[in-house]
Design a protein around this motif. Structure first.
Motif, PDB file in Angstrom:
ATOM      1  N   PRO A  39      -0.697  20.146   1.839  1.00  0.00           N
ATOM      2  CA  PRO A  39      -1.080  20.521   3.206  1.00  0.00           C
ATOM      3  C   PRO A  39       0.083  20.451   4.199  1.00  0.00           C
ATOM      4  CG  PRO A  39      -1.851  18.322   2.711  1.00  0.00           C
ATOM      5  CD  PRO A  39      -1.320  18.870   1.432  1.00  0.00           C
ATOM      6  N   VAL A  40       1.021  19.545   3.975  1.00  0.00           N
ATOM      7  CA  VAL A  40       2.146  19.414   4.907  1.00  0.00           C
ATOM      8  C   VAL A  40       2.989  20.683   4.895  1.00  0.00           C
ATOM      9  CG1 VAL A  40       4.229  18.109   5.438  1.00  0.00           C
ATOM     10  CG2 VAL A  40       2.180  16.912   4.659  1.00  0.00           C
ATOM     11  N   ARG A  41       3.249  21.205   3.719  1.00  0.00           N
ATOM     12  CA  ARG A  41       4.051  22.429   3.630  1.00  0.00           C
ATOM     13  C   ARG A  41       3.329  23.595   4.296  1.00  0.00           C
ATOM     14  NH1 ARG A  41       6.497  25.185  -1.916  1.00  0.00           N
ATOM     15  NH2 ARG A  41       7.528  26.937  -0.870  1.00  0.00           N
ATOM     16  N   ALA A  42       2.007  23.683   4.119  1.00  0.00           N
ATOM     17  CA  ALA A  42       1.240  24.769   4.746  1.00  0.00           C
ATOM     18  C   ALA A  42       1.311  24.656   6.261  1.00  0.00           C
ATOM     19  CB  ALA A  42      -0.209  24.718   4.270  1.00  0.00           C
ATOM     20  N   LEU A  43       1.197  23.450   6.802  1.00  0.00           N
ATOM     21  CA  LEU A  43       1.274  23.268   8.253  1.00  0.00           C
ATOM     22  C   LEU A  43       2.660  23.630   8.770  1.00  0.00           C
ATOM     23  CD1 LEU A  43       0.042  22.310  10.907  1.00  0.00           C
ATOM     24  CD2 LEU A  43       0.674  19.974  10.278  1.00  0.00           C
ATOM     25  N   GLU A  44       3.684  23.273   8.054  1.00  0.00           N
ATOM     26  CA  GLU A  44       5.049  23.612   8.485  1.00  0.00           C
ATOM     27  C   GLU A  44       5.254  25.119   8.509  1.00  0.00           C
ATOM     28  OE1 GLU A  44       7.327  21.434   5.660  1.00  0.00           O
ATOM     29  OE2 GLU A  44       7.374  19.581   6.856  1.00  0.00           O
ATOM     30  N   TRP A  54      -7.868  18.894   5.125  1.00  0.00           N
ATOM     31  CA  TRP A  54      -7.793  18.627   6.568  1.00  0.00           C
ATOM     32  C   TRP A  54      -7.912  19.902   7.386  1.00  0.00           C
ATOM     33  CZ3 TRP A  54      -7.878  13.735   8.266  1.00  0.00           C
ATOM     34  CH2 TRP A  54      -7.404  12.717   7.439  1.00  0.00           C
ATOM     35  N   ASP A  55      -8.495  19.755   8.573  1.00  0.00           N
ATOM     36  CA  ASP A  55      -8.390  20.764   9.640  1.00  0.00           C
ATOM     37  C   ASP A  55      -7.548  20.164  10.757  1.00  0.00           C
ATOM     38  OD1 ASP A  55      -9.977  22.500   8.289  1.00  0.00           O
ATOM     39  OD2 ASP A  55     -11.684  22.408   9.679  1.00  0.00           O
ATOM     40  N   VAL A  56      -6.557  20.918  11.227  1.00  0.00           N
ATOM     41  CA  VAL A  56      -5.751  20.500  12.375  1.00  0.00           C
ATOM     42  C   VAL A  56      -6.398  21.087  13.622  1.00  0.00           C
ATOM     43  CG1 VAL A  56      -3.480  20.531  13.458  1.00  0.00           C
ATOM     44  CG2 VAL A  56      -3.673  20.440  10.963  1.00  0.00           C
ATOM     45  N   VAL A  57      -6.789  20.244  14.551  1.00  0.00           N
ATOM     46  CA  VAL A  57      -7.487  20.677  15.761  1.00  0.00           C
ATOM     47  C   VAL A  57      -6.504  20.687  16.928  1.00  0.00           C
ATOM     48  CG1 VAL A  57      -9.414  20.240  17.313  1.00  0.00           C
ATOM     49  CG2 VAL A  57      -9.627  19.662  14.871  1.00  0.00           C
ATOM     50  N   LEU A  58      -6.397  21.868  17.586  1.00  0.00           N
ATOM     51  CA  LEU A  58      -5.524  22.020  18.747  1.00  0.00           C
ATOM     52  C   LEU A  58      -6.376  22.240  19.991  1.00  0.00           C
ATOM     53  CD1 LEU A  58      -2.896  24.465  17.158  1.00  0.00           C
ATOM     54  CD2 LEU A  58      -2.883  21.959  17.142  1.00  0.00           C
ATOM     55  N   ASP A  59      -5.712  22.252  21.127  1.00  0.00           N
ATOM     56  CA  ASP A  59      -6.430  22.595  22.354  1.00  0.00           C
ATOM     57  C   ASP A  59      -6.817  24.081  22.314  1.00  0.00           C
ATOM     58  OD1 ASP A  59      -3.982  23.784  22.663  1.00  0.00           O
ATOM     59  OD2 ASP A  59      -3.496  22.825  24.569  1.00  0.00           O
ATOM     60  N   ARG A  60      -7.588  24.509  23.289  1.00  0.00           N
ATOM     61  CA  ARG A  60      -8.113  25.878  23.348  1.00  0.00           C
ATOM     62  C   ARG A  60      -8.991  26.187  22.139  1.00  0.00           C
ATOM     63  NH1 ARG A  60      -2.831  29.033  23.482  1.00  0.00           N
ATOM     64  NH2 ARG A  60      -4.284  30.722  22.949  1.00  0.00           N
ATOM     65  N   ASP A  61      -9.553  25.114  21.513  1.00  0.00           N
ATOM     66  CA  ASP A  61     -10.475  25.272  20.376  1.00  0.00           C
ATOM     67  C   ASP A  61      -9.831  25.987  19.185  1.00  0.00           C
ATOM     68  OD1 ASP A  61     -12.519  23.970  21.704  1.00  0.00           O
ATOM     69  OD2 ASP A  61     -13.227  25.829  22.646  1.00  0.00           O
ATOM     70  N   GLN A  62      -8.534  25.851  19.033  1.00  0.00           N
ATOM     71  CA  GLN A  62      -7.869  26.435  17.880  1.00  0.00           C
ATOM     72  C   GLN A  62      -7.892  25.447  16.706  1.00  0.00           C
ATOM     73  OE1 GLN A  62      -3.952  27.540  19.334  1.00  0.00           O
ATOM     74  NE2 GLN A  62      -4.556  29.686  19.466  1.00  0.00           N
ATOM     75  N   ARG A  63      -7.973  26.016  15.504  1.00  0.00           N
ATOM     76  CA  ARG A  63      -7.965  25.188  14.298  1.00  0.00           C
ATOM     77  C   ARG A  63      -7.056  25.804  13.249  1.00  0.00           C
ATOM     78  NH1 ARG A  63     -12.780  21.470  12.416  1.00  0.00           N
ATOM     79  NH2 ARG A  63     -13.562  20.768  14.422  1.00  0.00           N
ATOM     80  N   ILE A  64      -6.397  24.922  12.511  1.00  0.00           N
ATOM     81  CA  ILE A  64      -5.608  25.329  11.364  1.00  0.00           C
ATOM     82  C   ILE A  64      -6.256  24.702  10.143  1.00  0.00           C
ATOM     83  CG2 ILE A  64      -3.341  25.324  10.273  1.00  0.00           C
ATOM     84  CD1 ILE A  64      -2.116  24.888  13.045  1.00  0.00           C
ATOM     85  N   LEU A  65      -6.801  25.543   9.253  1.00  0.00           N
ATOM     86  CA  LEU A  65      -7.504  25.074   8.073  1.00  0.00           C
ATOM     87  C   LEU A  65      -6.502  24.949   6.930  1.00  0.00           C
ATOM     88  CD1 LEU A  65      -9.743  26.016   9.980  1.00  0.00           C
ATOM     89  CD2 LEU A  65     -10.926  26.995   8.004  1.00  0.00           C
ATOM     90  N   LEU A  66      -6.200  23.712   6.561  1.00  0.00           N
ATOM     91  CA  LEU A  66      -5.177  23.462   5.554  1.00  0.00           C
ATOM     92  C   LEU A  66      -5.784  23.407   4.152  1.00  0.00           C
ATOM     93  CD1 LEU A  66      -3.118  20.683   7.378  1.00  0.00           C
ATOM     94  CD2 LEU A  66      -2.641  23.126   7.272  1.00  0.00           C
ATOM     95  N   VAL A  88      -6.594  29.653  12.024  1.00  0.00           N
ATOM     96  CA  VAL A  88      -5.602  30.045  11.024  1.00  0.00           C
ATOM     97  C   VAL A  88      -6.060  29.415   9.715  1.00  0.00           C
ATOM     98  CG1 VAL A  88      -3.198  30.004  10.335  1.00  0.00           C
ATOM     99  CG2 VAL A  88      -3.779  30.093  12.759  1.00  0.00           C
ATOM    100  N   ASP A  89      -6.521  30.264   8.795  1.00  0.00           N
ATOM    101  CA  ASP A  89      -7.131  29.776   7.555  1.00  0.00           C
ATOM    102  C   ASP A  89      -6.105  29.869   6.424  1.00  0.00           C
ATOM    103  OD1 ASP A  89      -8.677  29.100   5.409  1.00  0.00           O
ATOM    104  OD2 ASP A  89     -10.351  30.419   5.909  1.00  0.00           O
ATOM    105  N   LEU A  90      -5.658  28.710   5.940  1.00  0.00           N
ATOM    106  CA  LEU A  90      -4.689  28.651   4.849  1.00  0.00           C
ATOM    107  C   LEU A  90      -5.291  28.035   3.592  1.00  0.00           C
ATOM    108  CD1 LEU A  90      -1.578  27.402   6.857  1.00  0.00           C
ATOM    109  CD2 LEU A  90      -2.105  29.733   6.183  1.00  0.00           C
ATOM    110  N   ARG A  91      -6.624  28.011   3.528  1.00  0.00           N
ATOM    111  CA  ARG A  91      -7.248  27.406   2.360  1.00  0.00           C
ATOM    112  C   ARG A  91      -6.879  28.135   1.080  1.00  0.00           C
ATOM    113  NH1 ARG A  91     -13.331  27.176   4.464  1.00  0.00           N
ATOM    114  NH2 ARG A  91     -12.620  29.193   5.295  1.00  0.00           N
TER     115      ARG A  91
END
Length: 290
Positions: free
Chosen positions: A235-240, A218-230, A259-262
């Protein structure tokens, strides 16, 4: 000369007659004589009567009239359909899927077939059908509850918590309280997506949705075109971890694009283009000042 005395007649039956009497007294023969012979007579008479085509047609006509007279009695007629548990739109879909011309005899209704047709509709989770007193076809529906919006190449659709398709919608703005997922295969892992969305609750309104990448992560998409690459695993632990770091150091409030956590052993930050240009400008200024 003495008279001849006649030999007295033996009152006992002959052997053949005795055997015949015993045979006639057996239960099987008695039953055959009592039931079988009359039955054969009746069958023979019926066969003779039905051997004529006109007589057969007349008999079938009488049977049909008798059956119709019973089936069309008022107490066996169904005059309307009542649907509980469904929205107005779903009720219309049910009536369209089960077109009945009321009034109709209850003998002409296949309740299991009707229930199956209703249960095949996407928004229906379960359904039961019965005939209520008063001639009412009662349909009780348990509808699927929308849990998430799935944006795919075919359009925008509502899914329930298990990923079952509910309905197509024109725009996600019709359900502003539901999160959005996108990407091929995203509908197959809706429970995981809902868990991630729950974990992202501290991000508040900044969360725009989740994108399934390669049908494996998954990629988490935020406003301001930010992304968190899980990563694909945990993936839940990485997002936390990202959320905890952001709350401690305001990381997501800075000029961070990705934010690349792959690779869990080597997380990476990618700055926005404006931040990179400012950084190079500052370096040039500092370099020219030396």
């Amino acid at each position: 000369m003495q008279p001849v005395t006649p030999t007295p007649r033996d009152p006992a039956p002959s052997r053949m007659r005795y055997r015949m009497q015993r045979w006639m007294l057996t239960p099987g023969i008695r039953t055959a004589l009592r039931i079988g012979i009359p039955l054969m007579v009746v069958i023979g008479a019926a066969g003779g009567f039905l051997s004529d085509q006109d007589r057969r047609d007349m008999l079938m006509l009488k049977i049909g009239e008798l059956r119709a007279g019973i089936e069309e009695r008022p107490e066996f007629m169904v005059g309307l359909m009542a649907i509980d548990g469904a929205s107005a739109g779903l009720s219309d879909d049910i009536r369209e899927a089960v077109p009945l011309d009321f009034p109709v005899s209850s003998f002409d209704l296949d309740l299991e077939q009707i229930r199956t047709k209703i249960a095949e509709l996407d928004p229906v989770k379960n359904a039961s059908v019965r005939i209520r007193p008063g001639g009412v076809l009662q349909v009780d529906v348990i509808a699927r509850k929308p849990a998430i919006i799935w944006r795919s190449r075919d359009g925008v659709a509502l899914l329930d918590r298990n990923g079952a398709h509910i309905d197509e919608i024109g725009s996600r703005l019709q359900y502003p309280d539901l999160a959005v997922i996108a990407g091929d295969g995203a509908d197959d892992v809706v429970p995981e997506a809902l868990t991630l969305i729950q974990a992202a609750a501290p991000l508040g309104d900044r969360l725009r949705g989740l994108v399934r990448v390669g049908e494996r992560r998954w990629d988490v998409v935020l406003d301001r075109d930010q992304r968190i690459l899980l990563p694909p695993d945990r993936p839940v632990r990485a997002l936390e971890r990202v959320i905890a770091l952001s709350e401690a150091q305001d990381m997501l409030e800075r000029d961070v694009a990705v934010v690349d956590l792959r690779l869990s052993a080597r997380p990476t930050l990618r700055m926005t283009s404006d931040a990179v240009e400012n950084w190079w400008r500052i370096r040039e200024i500092n370099g020219s000042g030396q």
